[in-house]
Design a protein around this motif. Structure first.
Motif, mmCIF file in Angstrom:
data_model
loop_
_atom_site.group_PDB
_atom_site.id
_atom_site.type_symbol
_atom_site.label_atom_id
_atom_site.label_comp_id
_atom_site.label_asym_id
_atom_site.label_seq_id
_atom_site.Cartn_x
_atom_site.Cartn_y
_atom_site.Cartn_z
ATOM 1 N N ASN A 556 0.790 -1.257 0.227
ATOM 2 C CA ASN A 556 -0.029 0.052 -0.095
ATOM 3 C C ASN A 556 0.847 1.206 0.040
ATOM 4 O OD1 ASN A 556 -1.856 1.779 0.194
ATOM 5 N ND2 ASN A 556 -2.807 1.202 2.441
ATOM 6 N N TRP A 557 0.930 1.892 -1.154
ATOM 7 C CA TRP A 557 1.635 3.109 -1.253
ATOM 8 C C TRP A 557 1.390 4.171 -0.303
ATOM 9 C CZ3 TRP A 557 6.421 3.276 -2.971
ATOM 10 C CH2 TRP A 557 6.992 4.344 -3.342
ATOM 11 N N ASP A 558 0.098 4.236 0.078
ATOM 12 C CA ASP A 558 -0.367 5.424 0.957
ATOM 13 C C ASP A 558 0.091 5.160 2.547
ATOM 14 O OD1 ASP A 558 -1.704 6.483 -0.959
ATOM 15 O OD2 ASP A 558 -3.578 5.730 -0.469
ATOM 16 N N ASN A 559 0.768 3.769 2.899
ATOM 17 C CA ASN A 559 1.095 3.314 4.050
ATOM 18 C C ASN A 559 2.499 4.094 4.239
ATOM 19 O OD1 ASN A 559 2.800 1.274 5.813
ATOM 20 N ND2 ASN A 559 0.707 1.392 6.538
ATOM 21 N N PRO A 560 2.598 4.784 5.550
ATOM 22 C CA PRO A 560 4.172 5.526 5.644
ATOM 23 C C PRO A 560 4.976 4.407 5.788
ATOM 24 C CG PRO A 560 2.211 6.191 7.081
ATOM 25 C CD PRO A 560 1.673 5.501 6.376
ATOM 26 N N LEU A 561 5.055 3.339 6.266
ATOM 27 C CA LEU A 561 5.937 2.311 6.299
ATOM 28 C C LEU A 561 6.437 1.980 4.978
ATOM 29 C CD1 LEU A 561 7.876 0.107 7.786
ATOM 30 C CD2 LEU A 561 5.918 -1.329 7.642
ATOM 31 N N ILE A 562 5.607 1.720 4.120
ATOM 32 C CA ILE A 562 6.129 1.226 2.663
ATOM 33 C C ILE A 562 6.798 2.720 2.083
ATOM 34 C CG2 ILE A 562 5.266 0.852 0.368
ATOM 35 C CD1 ILE A 562 5.008 -1.594 2.602
ATOM 36 N N ARG A 563 6.314 3.719 2.121
ATOM 37 C CA ARG A 563 6.938 4.995 1.587
ATOM 38 C C ARG A 563 8.422 5.082 2.282
ATOM 39 N NH1 ARG A 563 4.407 9.362 -0.509
ATOM 40 N NH2 ARG A 563 2.296 8.695 -1.328
ATOM 41 N N THR A 564 8.539 4.847 3.690
ATOM 42 C CA THR A 564 9.859 4.920 4.222
ATOM 43 C C THR A 564 10.741 3.649 3.560
ATOM 44 O OG1 THR A 564 8.669 6.076 5.983
ATOM 45 C CG2 THR A 564 10.988 5.055 6.543
ATOM 46 N N LEU A 565 10.052 2.584 3.672
ATOM 47 C CA LEU A 565 11.026 1.448 3.443
ATOM 48 C C LEU A 565 11.554 1.497 1.744
ATOM 49 C CD1 LEU A 565 12.166 -1.329 4.253
ATOM 50 C CD2 LEU A 565 9.951 -2.240 3.194
ATOM 51 N N ALA A 566 10.756 2.196 1.086
ATOM 52 C CA ALA A 566 11.208 2.289 -0.474
ATOM 53 C C ALA A 566 12.196 3.364 -0.811
ATOM 54 C CB ALA A 566 9.978 2.952 -1.295
ATOM 55 N N GLN A 567 12.598 4.202 0.306
ATOM 56 C CA GLN A 567 13.727 5.047 0.178
ATOM 57 C C GLN A 567 15.172 4.777 1.140
ATOM 58 O OE1 GLN A 567 12.118 8.857 1.977
ATOM 59 N NE2 GLN A 567 10.280 8.991 0.695
ATOM 60 N N SER A 568 14.890 3.577 1.768
ATOM 61 C CA SER A 568 15.785 2.892 2.594
ATOM 62 C C SER A 568 16.966 2.358 1.591
ATOM 63 C CB SER A 568 15.327 1.994 3.402
ATOM 64 O OG SER A 568 16.515 1.208 4.071
ATOM 65 N N PRO A 569 18.267 2.783 1.629
ATOM 66 C CA PRO A 569 19.496 2.440 1.132
ATOM 67 C C PRO A 569 20.000 1.092 1.486
ATOM 68 C CG PRO A 569 19.988 4.155 2.511
ATOM 69 C CD PRO A 569 18.717 4.154 2.531
ATOM 70 N N ASP A 570 19.543 0.673 2.684
ATOM 71 C CA ASP A 570 20.365 -0.495 3.677
ATOM 72 C C ASP A 570 19.592 -1.566 3.236
ATOM 73 O OD1 ASP A 570 20.806 -2.378 5.274
ATOM 74 O OD2 ASP A 570 21.362 -0.750 7.073
ATOM 75 N N GLU A 571 20.117 -2.433 2.318
ATOM 76 C CA GLU A 571 19.738 -3.566 1.753
ATOM 77 C C GLU A 571 19.348 -4.554 2.972
ATOM 78 O OE1 GLU A 571 18.636 -4.064 -1.286
ATOM 79 O OE2 GLU A 571 19.154 -2.104 -1.746
ATOM 80 N N ALA A 572 20.071 -4.710 3.853
ATOM 81 C CA ALA A 572 19.793 -5.761 5.171
ATOM 82 C C ALA A 572 18.401 -5.450 5.459
ATOM 83 C CB ALA A 572 20.715 -5.800 5.929
ATOM 84 N N VAL A 573 18.261 -4.119 5.908
ATOM 85 C CA VAL A 573 17.020 -3.529 6.575
ATOM 86 C C VAL A 573 15.803 -3.934 5.623
ATOM 87 C CG1 VAL A 573 15.655 -1.664 7.417
ATOM 88 C CG2 VAL A 573 18.234 -1.977 8.155
ATOM 89 N N PHE A 574 16.010 -3.433 4.224
ATOM 90 C CA PHE A 574 14.854 -3.743 3.281
ATOM 91 C C PHE A 574 14.515 -5.362 3.242
ATOM 92 C CE2 PHE A 574 13.049 -4.329 -0.763
ATOM 93 C CZ PHE A 574 12.365 -3.033 -1.026
ATOM 94 N N ASN A 575 15.426 -5.894 2.961
ATOM 95 C CA ASN A 575 15.375 -7.323 2.783
ATOM 96 C C ASN A 575 14.499 -7.958 4.195
ATOM 97 O OD1 ASN A 575 16.510 -7.170 0.464
ATOM 98 N ND2 ASN A 575 18.236 -8.269 1.197
ATOM 99 N N ARG A 576 14.883 -7.593 5.199
ATOM 100 C CA ARG A 576 14.274 -8.315 6.650
ATOM 101 C C ARG A 576 12.873 -7.624 6.655
ATOM 102 N NH1 ARG A 576 17.847 -11.324 5.427
ATOM 103 N NH2 ARG A 576 19.506 -11.808 6.872
ATOM 104 N N THR A 577 12.670 -6.330 6.439
ATOM 105 C CA THR A 577 11.461 -5.712 6.526
ATOM 106 C C THR A 577 10.390 -6.345 5.675
ATOM 107 O OG1 THR A 577 12.461 -3.950 7.401
ATOM 108 C CG2 THR A 577 10.188 -3.656 6.543
ATOM 109 N N MET A 578 10.823 -6.685 4.282
ATOM 110 C CA MET A 578 9.938 -7.141 3.206
ATOM 111 C C MET A 578 9.469 -8.445 3.831
ATOM 112 S SD MET A 578 8.999 -5.012 0.981
ATOM 113 C CE MET A 578 8.268 -6.287 0.344
ATOM 114 N N LYS A 579 10.396 -9.332 4.231
ATOM 115 C CA LYS A 579 10.126 -10.659 4.667
ATOM 116 C C LYS A 579 9.045 -10.499 5.660
ATOM 117 C CE LYS A 579 14.404 -12.763 2.709
ATOM 118 N NZ LYS A 579 15.599 -13.290 3.193
#
Length: 615
Positions: A556-579
């Motif tokens: 959901n692009w309207d969700n703040p978490l998704i917007r913040t995660l899309a801007q994260s450069p840290d691949e480890a944080v991105f991967n774990r959060t997506m899972k």
């Protein structure tokens, strides 16, 4: 070709011992019916005498009662007396000496409706408990007569001098040793109460001290109007004794066509699937069948009834009803009374109707799903689960004319969070609910239904603004790469409510694959091999691009978490959060987690904790 010249008509030879064996093995359910047959004969004789009492001298009429003297250790003789019309020598010769001959017929040899017995075999039932029967009877103004019959097939008739014996009939017998209990006081009282407690003729049982106990009681189940209201408490007590719990309600039943009156008790519990209906049927106050399965329509599984009738016909054994037109008419009229009760409760007592539907909802739905007649008046009060909460079908149809539903519970749970409250979707995953929803256009004018497809639902969700396409596309590519090993693709949409970060959407093919995989994990080696072959067959049936059907994680692009995660450069944080979002979406959809998902959840949480500590 044979010739009948010179031959003479000869009577049939009747082997009475064979007839008794036929009665006990193939007509009557057991020797206990001897008492019912004797009481029935006494009752009919009293009715006959009442009809002809005008010809008797004043004051000579009896008390119109049946008196039973059970056997005892001190007196092994059983006796039953009645104040009926009695028999003379000619009657004895024609009736008691001829198997199948009945006096209870009119001038046209048709059964009389005011008399219970019709087949002329009742007295023979006594041979199932005794080897000899003695009948002493006297008709008004005539000499008494004694008939002695033997189970060996012989009988004798003696005319007695004098008129000191009272008008009526007395039947005596000495039970065989193994049947003595059936003629004892305890069993006689139990059987007489079971068969004849509602007879309008007094039934008296000797108590052994010179007095009598009476078993009669009024048939409160057959009362109508004000009398029924006055005896409401007694009626509910009868229902409680009949079904083992206080009935939800007691419904008056009636069939004027066959002179049938009674009561249907609504069960306050759901009957077991294997339970068969058991309705008690009385004819003229005498029990015929206490476990009738044909009295009410098949759909009336929620009711147990007790009725008394003058127009239904018993079989020769008097233990069931003849399946004729009269029974069919009665069943139709009694069913109409039950329908009227449902409609009446819906209009005047909706709380009781809601309680009734809640108790019997599954059985009612099974009937409504396939029975047009029932569906027309019962469907509106059934309830279904929707994304806006549980509501009756009448509320649902009045709220919206176009009704959407899911075929499975899994699909419903996947979309429940994003369906607008003003346009709810019905959960068709419960037994019979989808079938009922599909029938609504035929039951409610102007109503249409639509099955919700997850693919079309995804297409209907808003796509982020064009200005956001670049970061959206980058997010989809990064997230899909993370979840590739789980056969999950990521798609980004904008939808309400904004606090829902992601939806897990999987069609039937994906869900079936998940169920097969779960089954393989817990099955033995034999079934594991069978399921593995089924999985290979599924894999062979792929589309032209040779790609397996995949589940979709809709972010959901309207969700703040998704917007913040899309801007994260840290691949480890991105991967774990997506899972974690993937597992969370599965849990929100009430889907079972496999071993891989459980391991993923643990690893992702551990990594996030370590990342947080290290920072």
């Amino acid at each position: 070709m044979s010739s009948a010249v010179g031959s003479a008509a000869r009577p049939f030879q009747v082997d009475l011992h064979g007839v008794v064996d036929l009665l006990s093995r193939h007509i009557y359910s057991g020797p206990q019916v001897y008492l019912r047959e004797l009481i029935q004969n006494g009752r009919d004789a009293i009715v006959e005498r009442r009809n002809s009492a005008a010809g008797e001298a004043e004051g000579s009429a009896g008390r119109w009662e049946i008196r039973i003297f059970p056997s005892s250790p001190d007196n092994p003789e059983f006796r039953i007396d009645d104040d009926g019309v009695g028999l003379n020598a000619d009657d004895v010769a024609q009736l008691l000496a001829t198997v199948g001959r009945s006096s209870k017929r009119d001038l046209f040899d048709m059964p009389r409706q005011d008399l219970l017995g019709q087949f002329g075999i009742g007295l023979l039932s006594c041979f199932m408990v005794a080897d000899e029967i003695v009948v002493v009877s006297r008709k008004a103004g005539e000499s008494a007569v004694r008939w002695v019959g033997s189970a060996a097939g012989t009988f004798s008739v003696t005319v007695l001098d004098g008129d000191e014996l009272p008008v009526g009939t007395s039947v005596k017998l000495r039970p065989r040793a193994d049947d003595a209990e059936l003629c004892g006081r305890k069993k006689v009282t139990e059987l007489a109460t079971r068969y004849a407690q509602y007879l309008p003729v007094p039934i008296l049982i000797a108590d052994g001290t010179g007095g009598f106990d009476t078993i009669n009681q009024p048939p409160v189940f057959a009362l109508a109007g004000d009398e029924r209201t006055e005896h409401r408490s007694a009626l509910m007590e009868l229902g409680t004794a009949l079904i083992g719990a206080r009935p939800l309600d007691a419904i008056e039943l009636g069939s004027p066509a066959t002179g049938t009156r009674g009561t249907a008790f609504i069960l306050p519990f759901t009957p077991p699937p294997s339970a068969r209906p058991a309705h008690a049927v009385y004819l003229g106050g005498m029990l015929v069948d206490e476990r009738s399965q044909d009295l009410l329509p098949e759909w009336a599984f929620f009711a147990r009834s007790v009725v008394d009738s003058t127009g239904l016909k018993p079989t020769a054994s008097r233990e069931s009803l003849v399946a004729d037109e009269a029974l069919e008419v009665t069943r139709t009229e009694l069913g109409a009374a039950l329908r009227a009760w449902v409609i009446r409760m819906g209009a005047g007592n909706p709380n009781k109707l809601a309680e009734f539907v809640a108790i019997h909802h599954l059985g009612l739905k099974s009937l409504v799903a396939y029975d047009d007649e029932l569906a027309s008046f019962l469907t509106r009060w059934l309830s279904v689960e929707t994304t806006a909460g549980r509501m009756t079908i009448e509320e649902l149809v009045s709220r919206q004319k176009h009704i959407r539903y899911t075929e499975s519970m899994e699909e419903f749970r996947q979309i429940a969070a994003i369906v607008p409250t003003e346009s709810p979707v019905v959960n068709g995953g419960y037994v019979y609910d989808a079938e009922i929803i599909r029938r609504l256009p035929f039951l409610f004018d102007g109503t249409s239904v639509e099955k919700v497809a997850l693919a079309s639902l995804l297409d209907s969700l808003a796509v982020p603004a064009l200005a956001q396409r670049a970061p959206v596309l980058a997010f989809e590519q990064r997230a899909s790469a993370v979840l590739k090993s789980f056969d999950v693709q990521v798609s980004v949409r904008s939808f309400a409510p904004a606090d829902v970060s992601a939806l897990y959407l999987a069609d039937d093919a994906v869900l079936r694959g998940m169920q097969r995989s779960a089954a393989r994990r817990v099955s033995n080696s034999l079934w594991n091999g069978v399921l593995a072959k089924a999985e290979k067959s599924r894999e062979a049936a792929v589309d032209l691009n040779n790609q397996m059907a995949k589940a979709t994680l809709c972010a959901n692009w309207d969700n703040p978490l998704i917007r913040t995660l899309a801007q994260s450069p840290d691949e480890a944080v991105f991967n774990r959060t997506m899972k974690l979002l993937y597992v969370q979406a599965m849990l929100a959809a009430h889907l079972p987690l496999g071993a891989a998902q459980r391991s993923l959840l643990t690893e992702s949480l551990s990594d996030l904790v370590q990342l947080s500590v290290s920072h």
